[in-house]
Design a protein around this motif. Structure first.
Motif, PDB file in Angstrom:
ATOM      1  N   TYR A   1      -1.304  -6.033  -0.142  1.00 39.75           N
ATOM      2  CA  TYR A   1      -2.142  -6.033  -1.341  1.00 39.75           C
ATOM      3  C   TYR A   1      -1.963  -7.382  -2.039  1.00 39.75           C
ATOM      4  O   TYR A   1      -0.834  -7.861  -2.184  1.00 39.75           O
ATOM      5  CB  TYR A   1      -1.721  -4.919  -2.303  1.00 39.75           C
ATOM      6  N   LYS A   2      -3.058  -7.958  -2.466  1.00 43.34           N
ATOM      7  CA  LYS A   2      -2.946  -9.205  -3.220  1.00 43.34           C
ATOM      8  C   LYS A   2      -2.289  -8.934  -4.573  1.00 43.34           C
ATOM      9  O   LYS A   2      -1.428  -9.692  -5.024  1.00 43.34           O
ATOM     10  CB  LYS A   2      -4.337  -9.815  -3.414  1.00 43.34           C
TER      11      LYS A   2
ATOM     12  N   ASN B   1     -15.274 -12.177  -0.541  1.00 50.39           N
ATOM     13  CA  ASN B   1     -15.142 -11.899  -1.980  1.00 50.39           C
ATOM     14  C   ASN B   1     -13.716 -12.100  -2.477  1.00 50.39           C
ATOM     15  O   ASN B   1     -13.191 -11.314  -3.268  1.00 50.39           O
ATOM     16  CB  ASN B   1     -15.606 -10.461  -2.279  1.00 50.39           C
ATOM     17  N   SER B   2     -13.080 -13.178  -2.008  1.00 46.76           N
ATOM     18  CA  SER B   2     -11.676 -13.429  -2.340  1.00 46.76           C
ATOM     19  C   SER B   2     -11.416 -14.926  -2.332  1.00 46.76           C
ATOM     20  O   SER B   2     -12.165 -15.708  -1.736  1.00 46.76           O
ATOM     21  CB  SER B   2     -10.769 -12.728  -1.320  1.00 46.76           C
TER      22      SER B   2
ATOM     23  N   GLN C   1     -12.559  -1.848   0.847  1.00 46.65           N
ATOM     24  CA  GLN C   1     -12.077  -0.577   0.307  1.00 46.65           C
ATOM     25  C   GLN C   1     -10.730  -0.717  -0.411  1.00 46.65           C
ATOM     26  O   GLN C   1     -10.256   0.253  -1.007  1.00 46.65           O
ATOM     27  CB  GLN C   1     -11.949   0.454   1.430  1.00 46.65           C
ATOM     28  N   VAL C   2     -10.130  -1.891  -0.355  1.00 48.84           N
ATOM     29  CA  VAL C   2      -8.839  -2.107  -1.007  1.00 48.84           C
ATOM     30  C   VAL C   2      -9.095  -2.800  -2.344  1.00 48.84           C
ATOM     31  O   VAL C   2      -9.340  -4.010  -2.400  1.00 48.84           O
ATOM     32  CB  VAL C   2      -7.910  -2.963  -0.125  1.00 48.84           C
ATOM     33  N   LYS C   3      -9.037  -2.040  -3.420  1.00 44.81           N
ATOM     34  CA  LYS C   3      -9.416  -2.555  -4.732  1.00 44.81           C
ATOM     35  C   LYS C   3      -8.473  -3.646  -5.236  1.00 44.81           C
ATOM     36  O   LYS C   3      -8.856  -4.495  -6.040  1.00 44.81           O
ATOM     37  CB  LYS C   3      -9.491  -1.415  -5.748  1.00 44.81           C
ATOM     38  N   GLN C   4      -7.222  -3.638  -4.756  1.00 43.48           N
ATOM     39  CA  GLN C   4      -6.260  -4.651  -5.195  1.00 43.48           C
ATOM     40  C   GLN C   4      -6.477  -5.998  -4.502  1.00 43.48           C
ATOM     41  O   GLN C   4      -5.831  -6.988  -4.840  1.00 43.48           O
ATOM     42  CB  GLN C   4      -4.822  -4.192  -4.921  1.00 43.48           C
TER      43      GLN C   4
ATOM     44  N   ILE D   1      -5.464   1.290   2.963  1.00 47.16           N
ATOM     45  CA  ILE D   1      -6.646   1.679   2.186  1.00 47.16           C
ATOM     46  C   ILE D   1      -6.314   2.832   1.250  1.00 47.16           C
ATOM     47  O   ILE D   1      -6.746   2.863   0.085  1.00 47.16           O
ATOM     48  CB  ILE D   1      -7.805   2.060   3.129  1.00 47.16           C
ATOM     49  N   ASN D   2      -5.530   3.774   1.747  1.00 47.69           N
ATOM     50  CA  ASN D   2      -5.192   4.967   0.958  1.00 47.69           C
ATOM     51  C   ASN D   2      -4.112   4.696  -0.086  1.00 47.69           C
ATOM     52  O   ASN D   2      -3.818   5.561  -0.920  1.00 47.69           O
ATOM     53  CB  ASN D   2      -4.723   6.096   1.883  1.00 47.69           C
ATOM     54  N   GLY D   3      -3.478   3.542  -0.032  1.00 49.82           N
ATOM     55  CA  GLY D   3      -2.449   3.210  -1.008  1.00 49.82           C
ATOM     56  C   GLY D   3      -1.135   3.914  -0.804  1.00 49.82           C
ATOM     57  O   GLY D   3      -0.354   4.074  -1.745  1.00 49.82           O
TER      58      GLY D   3
END
Length: 352
Positions: free
Chosen positions: A302-303, A272-273, A94-97, A74-76
């Motif tokens: 990460y996608k 949402n994917s 929470q994972v924008k990617q 989540i924090n990248g």
């Protein structure tokens, strides 16, 4: 300047500690991962062997618990993570990617104990939840004695060892206990950091190896760990658990595979994917020969990745599926069924 011999030895052998593995020097692509300790022994072996075949890729994996791995993703701060608890919808959001979750291996959660002279121990399905909820507190409790005729159980208190960190192993273990025992569900509940009883006879240790060490060092103790940790350390005092069919079953490749045979993956995608949903649980397997606590464990990605790292991650996953499964049994894990391997190899293409 002459290089000291101990440095030469370290460089030749590679450095593998109980909490991290780092392999393949002089790499062009470096992949950083963190998370579950449950699959750490097999992941460390995979990463070492993979990097021996791919000198341009280096993998660093920190074994720090599923909860910490999810948070790092989540924090990248990592390129991939690992979790026995997969990820919930809130964390994925929470994972924008975007995320890709792939089951990479599977295993069993076993109950280990330390009782002098007790080579075998049967624990009924109403007993082990009561021990871990603090309701049964003595080793010679009638409910334990009844399931173990002829066994000399001591009139001593039970010391329960749990995880101190946010743990996917705890999530799986308490998920099973909550499924079969309403009192446990209401008092302790399922979670990566459950609400264990606050008594002097419940102690906590970090990661699977920490729980294993505490039980091995303290007579009269009991704890839960991934089966591979008991197998690799040679610890023989592993309880047989009563399954849904009423049979006392030992952990092992056959009983673990029987448990996972009933796993059903969803038909749809992650929230949402467009990424297929490869999260499946078997909280109380019904098979007559099924060990009662078995689970997949996931790598989290990460996608949307850097192109070079995405290609390296896909290679890493393909290695784990095509070659890594061959050593699963020998290390105390359950090889992925062929149908699951095919799902993983198809879904890994979403890492781009």
């Amino acid at each position: 300047m002459k290089t000291p011999s101990y440095i030469k030895s370290a460089l030749a052998a590679g450095l593998v500690s109980l909490c991290a593995v780092s392999v393949a020097a002089h790499a062009e692509v470096k992949l950083n991962g963190s998370g579950a300790s449950f699959p750490f022994p097999i992941y460390s072996k995979w990463f070492k062997d993979f990097s021996a075949e791919h000198e341009d890729i280096r993998i660093d994996y920190q074994s720090k618990g599923s909860g910490a791995g999810i948070q790092d993703l989540i924090n990248g701060t990592v390129d991939f993570a690992a979790s026995d608890a997969a990820m919930n919808d809130k964390d994925m959001a929470q994972v924008k990617q975007g995320v890709v979750l792939l089951p990479m291996t599977a295993g069993e959660v076993v109950i280990i104990y330390n009782l002098k002279g007790v080579k075998e121990l049967n624990l009924p399905r109403d007993v082990y939840p009561a021990i871990f909820s603090g309701k049964i507190t003595q080793w010679n409790d009638p409910a334990i004695a009844e399931a173990n005729p002829g066994v000399d159980l001591p009139d001593e208190p039970i010391t329960v060892v749990t995880r101190s960190d946010s743990s996917g192993t705890s999530f799986v273990f308490t998920g099973h206990l909550s499924a079969i025992n309403e009192t446990f569900k209401e008092t302790v509940g399922q979670g990566k950091a459950p609400n264990w009883p606050n008594t002097g006879k419940f102690i906590a240790a970090p990661k699977n190896d920490g729980v294993t060490a505490q039980v091995q060092q303290n007579e009269g103790s009991i704890g839960y760990v991934e089966y591979g940790y008991a197998k690799l350390t040679g610890w023989k005092q592993v309880a047989k658990l009563e399954n849904k069919s009423g049979k006392f079953i030992a952990a092992g490749p056959e009983s673990g595979a029987a448990a996972l045979a009933s796993a059903e993956f969803p038909e749809g995608t992650l929230p949402n994917s467009d990424v297929p949903n490869l999260i499946a649980w078997v909280w109380d397997p019904a098979g007559e020969d099924a060990y009662p606590i078995a689970t997949f464990t996931w790598m989290l990605f990460y996608k949307d990745q850097d192109d070079e790292k995405a290609a390296a991650l896909r290679e890493m996953v393909e290695y784990g599926v095509k070659k890594g499964q061959k050593i699963a049994d020998s290390m105390g894990y359950i090889p992925l069924p062929k149908s699951v391997q095919e799902r993983v190899l198809s879904t890994v293409e979403f890492i781009r």
